[in-house]
Motif scaffolding. Structure first.
Motif, short mmCIF file in Angstrom:
data_model
loop_
_atom_site.label_atom_id
_atom_site.label_comp_id
_atom_site.label_asym_id
_atom_site.label_seq_id
_atom_site.Cartn_x
_atom_site.Cartn_y
_atom_site.Cartn_z
N GLY A 177 -3.26 -15.76 -0.66
CA GLY A 177 -1.89 -16.22 -0.85
C GLY A 177 -0.98 -15.07 -1.21
O GLY A 177 -1.44 -14.01 -1.66
N ARG A 178 0.30 -15.27 -0.97
CA ARG A 178 1.25 -14.24 -1.38
C ARG A 178 2.60 -14.87 -1.69
O ARG A 178 2.94 -15.95 -1.19
CB ARG A 178 1.39 -13.17 -0.31
N ARG A 179 3.35 -14.19 -2.53
CA ARG A 179 4.67 -14.66 -2.93
C ARG A 179 5.67 -14.26 -1.86
O ARG A 179 5.75 -13.10 -1.46
CB ARG A 179 5.02 -14.03 -4.27
N TRP A 184 5.33 -19.58 -3.01
CA TRP A 184 4.02 -19.04 -2.66
C TRP A 184 3.58 -19.62 -1.31
O TRP A 184 3.77 -20.82 -1.05
CB TRP A 184 2.97 -19.44 -3.70
N ARG A 194 2.62 -24.49 0.97
CA ARG A 194 3.64 -23.75 0.23
C ARG A 194 3.96 -24.45 -1.09
O ARG A 194 3.95 -25.68 -1.17
CB ARG A 194 4.92 -23.63 1.06
N ARG A 329 6.04 -13.95 -11.45
CA ARG A 329 5.17 -14.30 -10.32
C ARG A 329 5.13 -15.81 -10.06
O ARG A 329 4.42 -16.25 -9.16
CB ARG A 329 3.75 -13.80 -10.58
N TRP A 331 3.69 -18.19 -11.73
CA TRP A 331 2.24 -18.47 -11.80
C TRP A 331 1.87 -18.81 -13.24
O TRP A 331 2.34 -18.18 -14.19
CB TRP A 331 1.48 -17.23 -11.36
#
Length: 460
Positions: A177-179, A184, A194, A329, A331
């Protein structure tokens, strides 16, 4: 591709409670669980004790979450038909050193506002537990520690979340995964998803998920195995109270208690290991548990053992919960939740929602949805076999009916594998461990599971 407000990784005890809390607060929730059903990881082997937090570190996050979780569980259990076997608990001192340590245990309980504890001398211990072994010097009674169904609450939490629109995906391991800008992008084994915020409730894989998606983790999971022995239902008449040891710095120790299903349980052991997936039992440890149980409750000598099992707890290098928000982030990590997690789950979910709000997010809370009451599995309350029209008993050891099996295989969250079916109904979990009912279960579950049971001609 739809955008969720939160993606919750893991549908263990904490993940299920998290999904419920965020859905009740009005968030659009996505749950990603790599297993075929909820409670597929560490949570499936919990000890089913509803903790008061009397022995938690005073002022700790654990203490706050355990007590908030206890209060909320007791508030909602009636509408969800979640049983509580009111047992109370005794922290029993068998040696002079343990007796001396009871002062500290009592002081800790009172510091945690568990003010209804009281000391019991040998005569009071004997009056409460006449079958307890000789040599109990003194005990601390904790009246509000009780036993509950270890699995049904979390199914109820997830059903409430789903009723409020949560998307729940099983067999959905998060591989990467990536921001991206304001959300995300998560790559899962069931496709791309997402979410604005990710909440890591991955339990035994909490540090792995952090490293996989963030590149680092603030803690290291050190799996701790706990083995248990379950005695036959005939043992339940020998014990009224949860019998707790005086805890040590490393472990809460071996517990002897009744279960909601009419058995007596002893365990767990505390053994560190590397393997995060496999928790095997071993004969020496099980014999030691049985010997300790007989020492505490001599009438267990020769009592048949219904089952043995082992579970893994997501211990870390520190004893406390490892819960942290990363605002830059989007998160939140929820890690290091061990033996108190079943009770604390609802409290942890409330705490994490507070962290989420401090990240700048808020929603319009919704009224708690109507949720059909959970089927009762507890032995001390009426079961489905006593009601008309159940279609016959399939599992005679646990008196599980055809109607219960069919209901567990239907509805908004049907059992995803045989383990999920067993946890929803207790089929094949009694004296014969499925020897007599497996063929019938294979017929009733045909075409339901990715890994089917044996066909009737192959079953023993």
């Amino acid at each position: 591709m739809p955008l969720a407000d939160v993606a919750i990784i893991g549908a263990g005890a904490v993940g299920c409670a998290m999904a419920r809390r965020f859905a009740l607060e009005g968030a659009k929730v996505l749950v990603l669980e790599r297993g075929a059903d909820l409670l597929s990881g560490a949570s499936k082997a919990n000890s089913a004790i509803l903790h008061t937090g009397f022995d938690a570190p005073p002022g700790s996050l654990e203490q706050a979450c355990v007590q908030a979780g206890y209060a909320e569980y007791m508030a909602i259990r009636g509408r969800l038909n979640l049983p509580v076997l009111e047992t109370g608990a005794m922290v029993v001192a068998w040696t002079e050193a343990e007796q001396a340590a009871l002062d500290g245990v009592e002081a800790q309980a009172r510091a945690n506002s568990v003010d209804d504890v009281r000391r019991l001398g040998p005569a009071e211990i004997r009056a409460r537990e006449p079958h307890l072994g000789e040599g109990a010097r003194e005990a601390l009674l904790v009246p509000r520690e009780h036993v509950i169904d270890p699995w049904s609450p979390f199914l109820a939490y997830l059903l409430q979340a789903k009723a409020l629109g949560a998307e729940i995906l099983f067999g959905a391991e998060v591989a990467a995964g990536r921001r991206e800008e304001e959300h995300w992008r998560l790559e899962t084994s069931r496709g791309r998803r997402r979410a604005r915020v990710v909440i890591n409730c991955a339990g035994l894989y909490g540090d792995v998920v952090d490293r996989r998606l963030l590149g680092e983790s603030a803690f290291e999971i050190r799996p701790r195995k706990g083995q248990f022995v379950v005695f036959d239902k005939a043992a339940a008449s020998l014990l009224r109270t949860i019998v707790l040891p005086v805890p040590t710095e490393r472990t809460k120790g071996v517990v002897l208690c009744r279960t909601a299903f009419g058995n007596v349980l002893v365990g767990p052991t505390a053994e560190e290991q590397q393997d995060r997936d496999r928790a095997a039992t071993d004969e020496a440890a099980l014999k030691a548990l049985i010997a300790r149980a007989v020492e505490m409750l001599p009438a267990l000598e020769g009592m048949p053992v219904t089952a043995t099992y082992a579970g893994l707890r997501p211990a870390t290098e520190e004893k406390g919960y490892r819960i942290a928000a990363m605002p830059d982030r989007s998160w939140i990590t929820v890690g290091g939740v061990r033996s108190t997690g079943m009770t604390a789950a609802l409290g942890i979910a409330r705490h994490v929602y507070g962290l989420y709000e401090r990240l700048g997010h808020s929603h319009a809370a919704v009224a708690e949805p109507e949720c059909p009451p959970m089927p009762n599995l507890a032995e001390h309350l009426p079961r489905d076999w006593s009601a008309a029209g159940h279609g016959g008993v399939v599992c005679h050891c646990e008196l599980v009916t055809k109607r219960e099996i069919e209901q567990a295989l239907a509805g908004p969250l049907p059992a995803g594998d045989f383990g999920g079916l067993r946890r929803r109904t207790r089929c094949a979990m009694g004296r014969c461990q499925g020897f007599h009912c497996l063929a019938r279960l294979a017929v009733l579950t045909e075409g339901r599971f990715a890994a089917p049971l044996a066909t009737p001609t192959e079953a023993p």
